[in-house]
Design a protein around this motif. Sequence first.
Motif, PDB file in Angstrom:
ATOM      1  N   ARG A 128       0.722  -1.175   0.072  1.00 39.24           N
ATOM      2  CA  ARG A 128       0.298   0.017   0.218  1.00 39.24           C
ATOM      3  C   ARG A 128       0.926   1.264   0.039  1.00 39.24           C
ATOM      4  O   ARG A 128       1.392   1.686   0.647  1.00 39.24           O
ATOM      5  CB  ARG A 128      -0.924   0.428   1.690  1.00 39.24           C
ATOM      6  N   VAL A 129       1.181   1.707  -0.970  1.00 41.36           N
ATOM      7  CA  VAL A 129       1.604   3.318  -1.010  1.00 41.36           C
ATOM      8  C   VAL A 129       0.848   4.058  -0.311  1.00 41.36           C
ATOM      9  O   VAL A 129      -0.589   4.300  -0.370  1.00 41.36           O
ATOM     10  CB  VAL A 129       1.895   4.245  -2.268  1.00 41.36           C
ATOM     11  N   ILE A 130       1.284   5.337   0.655  1.00 41.52           N
ATOM     12  CA  ILE A 130       0.683   6.289   1.002  1.00 41.52           C
ATOM     13  C   ILE A 130       1.865   7.674   1.354  1.00 41.52           C
ATOM     14  O   ILE A 130       2.764   7.469   1.823  1.00 41.52           O
ATOM     15  CB  ILE A 130       0.292   6.238   2.298  1.00 41.52           C
ATOM     16  N   GLY A 131       2.058   8.430   0.198  1.00 41.92           N
ATOM     17  CA  GLY A 131       2.413   9.541   0.153  1.00 41.92           C
ATOM     18  C   GLY A 131       3.951   9.260  -0.427  1.00 41.92           C
ATOM     19  O   GLY A 131       4.148   8.826  -1.035  1.00 41.92           O
ATOM     20  N   ARG A 132       4.913   9.691   0.355  1.00 41.80           N
ATOM     21  CA  ARG A 132       6.413   9.288   0.562  1.00 41.80           C
ATOM     22  C   ARG A 132       6.647   8.467   0.589  1.00 41.80           C
ATOM     23  O   ARG A 132       7.617   7.138   1.079  1.00 41.80           O
ATOM     24  CB  ARG A 132       7.321  10.579   1.168  1.00 41.80           C
ATOM     25  N   GLU A 133       5.539   6.536   1.697  1.00 39.79           N
ATOM     26  CA  GLU A 133       6.217   5.749   2.144  1.00 39.79           C
ATOM     27  C   GLU A 133       5.370   4.663   0.929  1.00 39.79           C
ATOM     28  O   GLU A 133       3.947   4.846   0.970  1.00 39.79           O
ATOM     29  CB  GLU A 133       5.551   5.682   3.416  1.00 39.79           C
ATOM     30  N   PHE A 134       5.964   3.117   1.210  1.00 40.34           N
ATOM     31  CA  PHE A 134       5.074   2.330   1.085  1.00 40.34           C
ATOM     32  C   PHE A 134       4.868   1.717   1.709  1.00 40.34           C
ATOM     33  O   PHE A 134       5.903   1.220   2.481  1.00 40.34           O
ATOM     34  CB  PHE A 134       5.131   1.972  -0.405  1.00 40.34           C
ATOM     35  N   TYR A 135       4.041   0.278   2.272  1.00 40.26           N
ATOM     36  CA  TYR A 135       3.844   0.076   3.496  1.00 40.26           C
ATOM     37  C   TYR A 135       3.690  -1.824   2.511  1.00 40.26           C
ATOM     38  O   TYR A 135       3.144  -2.066   1.664  1.00 40.26           O
ATOM     39  CB  TYR A 135       2.169   0.043   3.848  1.00 40.26           C
ATOM     40  N   TRP A 136       4.338  -2.412   2.896  1.00 43.56           N
ATOM     41  CA  TRP A 136       4.776  -4.257   2.717  1.00 43.56           C
ATOM     42  C   TRP A 136       4.014  -4.792   4.245  1.00 43.56           C
ATOM     43  O   TRP A 136       4.310  -4.698   4.869  1.00 43.56           O
ATOM     44  CB  TRP A 136       5.653  -4.227   2.606  1.00 43.56           C
ATOM     45  N   LEU A 137       2.834  -5.613   3.899  1.00 45.15           N
ATOM     46  CA  LEU A 137       2.851  -6.628   4.888  1.00 45.15           C
ATOM     47  C   LEU A 137       3.855  -8.175   4.716  1.00 45.15           C
ATOM     48  O   LEU A 137       2.964  -8.767   3.257  1.00 45.15           O
ATOM     49  CB  LEU A 137       1.206  -6.372   4.936  1.00 45.15           C
ATOM     50  N   THR A 138       3.783  -8.583   5.227  1.00 41.10           N
ATOM     51  CA  THR A 138       4.168  -9.931   5.186  1.00 41.10           C
ATOM     52  C   THR A 138       3.084 -11.156   6.278  1.00 41.10           C
ATOM     53  O   THR A 138       3.074 -10.619   7.149  1.00 41.10           O
ATOM     54  CB  THR A 138       5.496 -10.055   5.074  1.00 41.10           C
ATOM     55  N   ARG A 139       2.909 -12.135   5.687  1.00 34.71           N
ATOM     56  CA  ARG A 139       1.383 -12.804   6.688  1.00 34.71           C
ATOM     57  C   ARG A 139       2.516 -13.726   6.769  1.00 34.71           C
ATOM     58  O   ARG A 139       2.413 -15.441   6.498  1.00 34.71           O
ATOM     59  CB  ARG A 139       0.355 -13.555   5.792  1.00 34.71           C
ATOM     60  N   GLY A 140       3.367 -13.132   7.802  1.00 31.88           N
ATOM     61  CA  GLY A 140       4.993 -14.263   8.383  1.00 31.88           C
ATOM     62  C   GLY A 140       6.210 -13.742   8.301  1.00 31.88           C
ATOM     63  O   GLY A 140       5.964 -12.288   8.198  1.00 31.88           O
ATOM     64  N   ARG A 141       6.890 -14.064   8.731  1.00 32.02           N
ATOM     65  CA  ARG A 141       8.556 -13.709   7.995  1.00 32.02           C
ATOM     66  C   ARG A 141       8.551 -12.627   7.103  1.00 32.02           C
ATOM     67  O   ARG A 141       8.200 -13.464   5.941  1.00 32.02           O
ATOM     68  CB  ARG A 141       8.953 -14.740   8.476  1.00 32.02           C
ATOM     69  N   MET A 142       9.058 -11.844   6.989  1.00 31.29           N
ATOM     70  CA  MET A 142       9.709 -10.826   6.271  1.00 31.29           C
ATOM     71  C   MET A 142      10.503 -11.864   4.742  1.00 31.29           C
ATOM     72  O   MET A 142      10.803 -11.824   4.113  1.00 31.29           O
ATOM     73  CB  MET A 142      10.088  -9.285   5.701  1.00 31.29           C
TER      74      MET A 142
END
Length: 180
Positions: A130-144
């Motif tokens: 998900r991108v919000i402004g100058r950041e993007f968020y990365w969700l992992t359903r477990g360990r990265m």
Amino acid sequence: MRCVALLRGINLGNRRLKMDVLRAHFEALKFRHVSTFIASGNVLFETSARDAAKLETQIERHLAKTLGYPVDTFLRNADEMAAVAAAKPFPPAEMASETNTINVVFLKETPHPAEARRLEAIRTDYDAFRVIGREFYWLTRGRMSASTVWELPEIKLVKLPNSTMRNLNTCQKLAALLAE
């Protein structure tokens, strides 16, 4: 202005740097109340300067000159880091799950809307963006480390600029420190 400099690649590989040495580099730039948070390139400080882009360039030039290698720097003020820490980029159940990991990727500029849409369209059973402004968020359903999303052909088509990444929990702690 109270800020955090998020430095890319500090204490990775051959770029080992003691935090007291890193603090001294920021003090040499005449920043006040310099502190570090965990040994991964998070430097909190105060400055009377207001132009974040100029500050990033000043820090990058100083560190390149004194350390002998480039250090990409991503600056956020207290309000910006508070917004990052408070963001809810994914559904509440995903945000609350103790098995999920949420990382924040910091960019210097807001990505082009087409690139943001391209990144957000990449979803697997394990990953979401998900991108919000100058950041993007990365969700992992477990360990990265178990994610294979970066091997997908479609992610290689996304034009991502240099960035640095922090865990959302770290961002929340940094936001709290900046608010003190």
